[in-house]
Each structure stands twice: as structure tokens, then as C-alpha cells.
Design an enzyme around this catalytic site. Sequence first.
Site, PDB file in Angstrom:
ATOM      1  N   GLN A 168       0.873  -1.177   0.000  1.00 51.34           N
ATOM      2  CA  GLN A 168       0.000   0.000   0.000  1.00 51.34           C
ATOM      3  C   GLN A 168       0.906   1.221   0.000  1.00 51.34           C
ATOM      4  OE1 GLN A 168      -3.752  -0.747   0.443  1.00 51.34           O
ATOM      5  NE2 GLN A 168      -2.688  -2.555  -0.340  1.00 51.34           N
ATOM      6  N   CYS A 188      -3.885   4.145   4.633  1.00 52.96           N
ATOM      7  CA  CYS A 188      -3.350   4.785   3.438  1.00 52.96           C
ATOM      8  C   CYS A 188      -3.959   4.160   2.190  1.00 52.96           C
ATOM      9  CB  CYS A 188      -1.833   4.660   3.393  1.00 52.96           C
ATOM     10  SG  CYS A 188      -1.225   2.973   3.131  1.00 52.96           S
ATOM     11  N   GLY A 209     -11.185   2.742   5.680  1.00 54.58           N
ATOM     12  CA  GLY A 209     -10.350   1.859   4.882  1.00 54.58           C
ATOM     13  C   GLY A 209      -9.594   2.568   3.772  1.00 54.58           C
ATOM     14  N   HIS A 210      -8.762   1.798   3.091  1.00 50.34           N
ATOM     15  CA  HIS A 210      -7.911   2.375   2.045  1.00 50.34           C
ATOM     16  C   HIS A 210      -8.735   2.850   0.844  1.00 50.34           C
ATOM     17  CE1 HIS A 210      -7.143  -1.954   0.289  1.00 50.34           C
ATOM     18  NE2 HIS A 210      -8.419  -1.656   0.342  1.00 50.34           N
ATOM     19  N   ASN A 211      -8.284   3.950   0.260  1.00 53.06           N
ATOM     20  CA  ASN A 211      -8.864   4.549  -0.948  1.00 53.06           C
ATOM     21  C   ASN A 211     -10.222   5.213  -0.715  1.00 53.06           C
ATOM     22  OD1 ASN A 211      -6.653   3.297  -2.305  1.00 53.06           O
ATOM     23  ND2 ASN A 211      -7.865   1.435  -2.539  1.00 53.06           N
TER      24      ASN A 211
END
Length: 314
Positions: A168, A188, A209-211
Site C-alpha cells: 500500500q 493509506c 479503509g484504504h482509498n
Amino acid sequence: MLLREIFDRLSEHDENVILVGNSERIVNRISSPESAREDSICALWDEREISRLESSVVIVAPRELFEAGRDGIACEKPRELLTHLLEIFASLPKNPPIISDSAKIGTGAFVGENCVVGDGSVIEPNAVLLSNVKVGKNCLIHSGAVLGCDGFGFIRDKDSGLIRKIPQIGGVEIGDDVEIGACTTIDCGTIDDTQVGSGTKIDNHVQIGHNVKIGKNCIICSMSGIAGSSVLEDDVTVSVQVGITDHVTIGKGAILAARTGVTNDVPAGALYSGFPARNHSDAKRALVLSADLPVLYRRVKLLEKEVKALAENN
């Protein structure tokens, strides 16, 4: 780094990759199609995505997606090579943090590589900013919050069956006047940054969470969780213990009542509750009717017996 250097690294994992175009192209970043620039490289496996890219963007993609003049690396399985591509860029050196003179960093707080902390922001004791976190002006990050931890990205190896980590390498981008509660975690991004818009307020013990992309002036209450790649538009209110699945969009000004479980997009301005999430008036009606289910069940069983008896008598 040079395109040929990336090719050499990827060819260690797939001997069938082919270098296309100018091998001396300089590539500075891996990007998603949405954020690609001239110095970017993108992994593509959907032909619809190629139409969104400028011809100058380098790609890792099946050979049929390469139009005339496109530089890149042709391969059969770009999705599988994406993990190795991320590993290449994850290994590159990072810059030291930049902290405004008027920012305040509490005892035991950690600010990692390539971070930026803006004017007037406060990072309380034992808060953690890992690599590639950008905090805007006049923000307050409470104790125990962790920004920039790895997103939950894994892939199962088809041959060995083992679960492999997907690097990530994105960051976290926090706007101005944002408050983030104690023990909240913001992952991230895998490639692009996870984003929190200006004016948003996030309670304690929230997982993002990511994104994920959160708009301006949102309110997110305690013990709620937002799964990867979901979008909250501006002015959204998320009440206590709400769960939002991945890749959904919560429209501008929508309100999610406590303990709502969101599995699909929510329209702008809507008030949703229940699981699965639905219009609040429909959810309340369903809840009231559910209290009558034991009585209705007994009635149905009685009717079944009566119908069976009538059929036997005839």
C-alpha cells in the site's frame, strides 16, 4: 526511474513481458487511471480505462491495449503484476517530514517520512502519522489516532494457496479544520491517497479503509467503519456503529441512522437505516411488522392444517 529498470524487475516475475516503446522514459510514480500524469505508470486490464489516459502515460497492460506511440510493458496478466509493480515503488526512498512552525506535536506522537503538517494543527500525545500523510491547517488529531497505516490488501496465490500482501504505497490527505478522534484509524491508499475533506469531524474509534474519499463537512460518529474505496460526498452524517461496505457512494447530505448496514449506494439527501440499509420509513415499517412474525407464523401453520384437512375430506 527508467522504464527499462521497471521492465527488468517485472521480468523476474514474468518472463513473457515485452518492453514497448522508449525504454529510457522516466517514471516517477505509479498511479491509478484517475490520477495519472505524464510521469506515471498505470496497470490496466480493462480496455475502457485506456480511453481515460493521455497517450503520454506509461502502461502495464495486455498488448492489444497499446495504441501507436504508447510506451509501456505488455503482459498477459497485468492484475497479477500490479503487486510486483507496487513493491518496486514501495522500496523507493522517502522524504523527511515537513512540519509548520505553528503546528504542535504532543509527547510520544510520531510523524513519519514524507508527511506534511499544516499551520495551527495539533497532533496530540501518542497519535501516529505514518508515511505520506498530509494534514491541512488548524486540524486536531487526538491521542491514539493512527493515520497512514496499511490498507487491508491481500491476494491469494493461485499456485501455493498462500495469502500474499499487496503493498500500500498511497498516503492520507486531510483537509483544513478536520478533527479526528482518539483511537481512530485511517488507512493509506493502495496507489492514490485516502482523502478526508475540509471541515469534517470524525469521532473516536472509527475505521476508514484504504482509498476511501470523504467529502467536506461530514460527521462520522463513534465505532463506525467504512470499507475500502467507498465515497462519502459532502455533508454526509454517519451515526453510531454504522457499517459501510466497499465501493459504494453515499450521496451529498445523506444521513445514516445508528447501526445502519450499507451494502449499496445511498441517494443524496436520503435518511437510511436498518440492514440492509433502506429508506428510514420503510425500515421502521419492516421493524414493526417483524414483531408480528411469531403470530403470523402460527396463523399460517393453522391455515395449512385446515387446507390439508379440507383436501383430504374432498
